[in-house]
Design a protein around this motif. Structure first.
Motif, PDB file in Angstrom:
ATOM      1  N   SER A  95     -15.033 -36.482 -35.619  1.00 17.74           N
ATOM      2  CA  SER A  95     -14.715 -34.982 -36.035  1.00 17.74           C
ATOM      3  C   SER A  95     -13.144 -34.647 -36.003  1.00 17.74           C
ATOM      4  N   HIS A  98     -11.436 -36.543 -38.900  1.00 14.06           N
ATOM      5  CA  HIS A  98     -11.680 -35.665 -40.234  1.00 14.06           C
ATOM      6  C   HIS A  98     -10.789 -34.284 -40.023  1.00 14.06           C
ATOM      7  N   ARG A 103     -10.754 -36.301 -44.512  1.00 17.49           N
ATOM      8  CA  ARG A 103     -11.577 -37.356 -44.948  1.00 17.49           C
ATOM      9  C   ARG A 103     -11.643 -38.840 -44.235  1.00 17.49           C
ATOM     10  N   ILE A 104     -12.700 -39.564 -44.424  1.00 15.72           N
ATOM     11  CA  ILE A 104     -12.523 -40.866 -43.749  1.00 15.72           C
ATOM     12  C   ILE A 104     -13.039 -41.761 -44.976  1.00 15.72           C
ATOM     13  N   TYR A 148     -19.734 -38.230 -43.043  1.00 18.17           N
ATOM     14  CA  TYR A 148     -18.650 -37.653 -43.487  1.00 18.17           C
ATOM     15  C   TYR A 148     -18.423 -38.408 -45.132  1.00 18.17           C
ATOM     16  N   GLN A 152     -18.507 -36.964 -48.962  1.00 26.69           N
ATOM     17  CA  GLN A 152     -17.502 -36.892 -50.056  1.00 26.69           C
ATOM     18  C   GLN A 152     -17.685 -37.900 -51.316  1.00 26.69           C
TER      19      GLN A 152
END
Length: 274
Positions: A95, A98, A103-104, A148, A152
């Motif tokens: 968290s 991010h 983003r990851i 995550y 995306q």
């Protein structure tokens, strides 16, 4: 340079000509304070990726971050101190990363431990520790990253298995079992998450020169001369050789590779003659 890329290889990577698509990618690396984890951090930093480094050794992580910033002054590095067996801490770390980067893109699920013990002497505590770090920790991090990445619509996860997750060895019941579980988890996630834009593969190293191997040699649990003679290529691996495999698998060059445990062992597992 110890546990690092060769100067020539690092210079080529720094030119950004081989893995240009990795520039600005957010790369989360567990067990990043030393060994293969740190080598991967240096390789991705040379490609101008943004780094999120997690390790439970706070002082080791501080040294790793300092060395990276000294070598790559423009590098963006976010450090998280946590153990991968703490699910809540893992989720908090992802968290925070991010929130910092937005983003990851890549998870290098590298943290793990060895367990070289005769099976009749293997305690329940030994067994549970190997499973907790090598299996549960990999799952917690993969799941956190997957949440995550699915949002995306893209991402790459590389789990650290071992050649001993694919072939067996005596006195490594817990280790072999845990690394085999990582290889199978990798396949399950690849099948399930491929439609979400997430590729999941495993890296399965053979014997690599790390502090972990040094400790086993010092403890008399590993014969270095016998290992090098048994390896067809005639030597142990170097951390940078695993790091460059990670670069390839994380890059667009490997865009159709999904659900595999890619072995880098100098030919060890191909050689059945003792």
């Amino acid at each position: 340079m110890t546990d690092s890329l060769s100067a020539d290889m690092l210079a080529r990577l720094a030119q950004g000509k081989t893995f240009q698509d990795l520039a600005n990618k957010v790369v989360f690396i567990t067990g990043a304070g030393s060994g293969i984890g740190l080598a991967m951090a240096r390789a991705f930093a040379a490609c101008e990726a943004r780094l999120a480094l997690l390790d439970m050794d706070a002082s080791g992580l501080d040294r790793a971050v300092a060395s990276l910033r000294a070598e790559f002054p423009a590098a963006q590095v976010h450090a998280c101190v946590a153990g991968v067996t703490d699910e809540a801490a893992v989720n908090e770390a992802f968290s925070a990363v991010h929130a910092a980067f937005g983003r990851i893109d890549v998870l290098l699920n590298n943290a793990g431990i060895s367990m070289n013990v005769p099976t009749l002497s293997l305690t329940g505590e030994h067994w549970r520790k190997a499973m907790d770090v090598n299996v549960n920790g990999v799952f917690y991090c993969a799941q956190a990253a997957g949440r995550y990445m699915s949002e995306q619509g893209s991402g790459v996860i590389l789990n650290m298995s071992s050649m001993y997750g694919l072939v067996a060895a005596p006195e490594r019941a817990a280790y072999c079992t845990s690394k085999a579980a990582v290889a199978m988890l990798t396949k399950v996630l690849a099948i399930e998450w491929g439609k979400l834009g997430i590729r999941v593969n495993a890296i399965a190293p053979g014997y690599v020169k790390t502090a972990l191997v040094d400790d086993l040699v010092k403890a008399g649990r590993m014969d270095l001369d016998a290992l090098t003679k048994r390896t067809p290529i005639g030597r142990m691996g170097e951390p940078h050789e695993i790091a460059t495999l990670a670069l390839f698998l994380a890059s667009e060059h490997a865009s159709f590779i999904n659900g595999h445990a890619v072995v880098a062992d100098g030919g060890w597992s191909a050689y059945s003659y003792i």
